[in-house]
Design an enzyme around this catalytic site. Structure first.
Site, short mmCIF file in Angstrom:
data_model
loop_
_atom_site.label_atom_id
_atom_site.label_comp_id
_atom_site.label_asym_id
_atom_site.label_seq_id
_atom_site.Cartn_x
_atom_site.Cartn_y
_atom_site.Cartn_z
N CYS A 109 0.84 -1.27 -0.04
CA CYS A 109 -0.07 0.11 0.03
C CYS A 109 0.92 1.21 0.19
O CYS A 109 1.46 1.43 -1.16
CB CYS A 109 -1.13 -0.13 0.85
SG CYS A 109 -2.34 1.09 1.01
N HIS A 213 -3.75 -5.30 0.13
CA HIS A 213 -3.04 -5.47 1.45
C HIS A 213 -3.20 -7.04 1.72
O HIS A 213 -4.27 -7.58 2.47
CB HIS A 213 -4.37 -4.92 2.64
CG HIS A 213 -3.91 -3.43 3.12
ND1 HIS A 213 -2.82 -3.32 3.63
CD2 HIS A 213 -4.35 -2.37 2.52
CE1 HIS A 213 -2.75 -1.68 3.87
NE2 HIS A 213 -3.64 -1.37 3.18
N GLU A 215 -1.69 -8.84 3.57
CA GLU A 215 -1.50 -9.21 5.34
C GLU A 215 -2.78 -9.39 5.69
O GLU A 215 -2.87 -10.28 6.65
CB GLU A 215 -0.66 -8.26 6.01
CG GLU A 215 -1.38 -7.07 6.49
CD GLU A 215 -1.58 -6.02 5.19
OE1 GLU A 215 -1.18 -6.21 4.24
OE2 GLU A 215 -2.11 -4.81 5.63
#
Ligand SMILES: [Mn+2]
Length: 237
Positions: A109, A213, A215
């Site tokens: 990001c 994202h 994660e």
């Protein structure tokens, strides 16, 4: 065997400005990928950066607010959220040291925007006002389920190869994105409206970035993959 040490840049807490913040899923994803995550505070003397980098085998540049667009020759768009200038200065100094050492790096990001602008690229500051064909929403809309969209992946790239398919579904929480791609960078993935969502420098051991994202989705194989690649590349033989 000792795990590779993966540095993780930190954000700040908007309400309590005397505190660092790191979304726990970054460290969890790095751990699950086989790395040892270490958080890096940013409000430090920049002359200490080389000593920090000495401690690390790889690095993840994490998400955050928007950088000062003066870095690519523009003025602030009214819809931006300004990043703490101390964090911005730290991250630009850190990436210079990391790149100089050819240390494996993954940008997420804001981290991807950092990598692009560091290489002389520019950003679209507010995608909803950026005219393009078949535009889709890239922001998280309040009170709605997090948005996902597909990306087309170039599986001949280093990162694309581990993403493992020519199209994958990603989440999307951004209002900025690559405008001009930075020097030496090659596109890895693109959204259906042409927004560049991932790129890499094929000449470095790992210098790769994603605008989504992963994660937050690391239970899905293709979203753990960027972290596994980072950890794999960070293993010292
Ligand atoms: Mn997107």
């Amino acid at each position: 065997m000792k795990r590779p040490v993966i540095g993780l840049t930190t954000d700040y807490n908007d309400e309590k400005q005397d505190r660092y913040l790191s979304t726990m899923s970054y460290a969890a994803a790095i751990e699950k990928a086989g790395g040892l995550p270490v958080l890096l505070p940013y409000a430090i003397d920049q002359t200490l950066i080389p000593q920090y980098v000495d401690l690390l085998d790889g690095i993840c540049f994490s998400g955050g607010d928007d950088m000062n667009p003066v870095r690519y020759g523009e003025e602030w768009h009214p819809k931006v959220r300004r990043m703490d200038p101390r964090r911005e200065a730290f991250e630009f100094a850190l990436i210079a040291e990391v790149e100089k050492r050819r240390m494996p790096a993954l940008g997420v990001c804001f981290g991807s925007q950092l990598m692009n602008v560091y290489r002389g690229g520019s950003l679209t500051q507010f995608l909803p006002e950026h005219a393009r064909e078949s535009a889709i929403e890239h922001r998280r809309i309040p009170d709605q389920e997090p948005t996902r969209h597909p990306v087309k992946v170039d599986t001949s790239t280093q990162l694309g190869k581990v993403l493992g398919a020519s199209e994958i579904s990603v989440n999307t929480y951004h209002k900025q994105g690559v405008n001009k791609l930075g020097k030496g960078l090659r596109i890895v993935a693109t959204a259906p409206d042409g927004v560049i969502e991932s790129f890499e420098d094929p000449t470095l051991p790992l210098f790769a970035a994603v605008q989504w994202h992963p994660e937050r989705l690391f239970e899905e194989r293709e979203h753990l993959a960027p972290f596994k690649l980072l950890v794999e590349k960070s293993k010292n033989d």
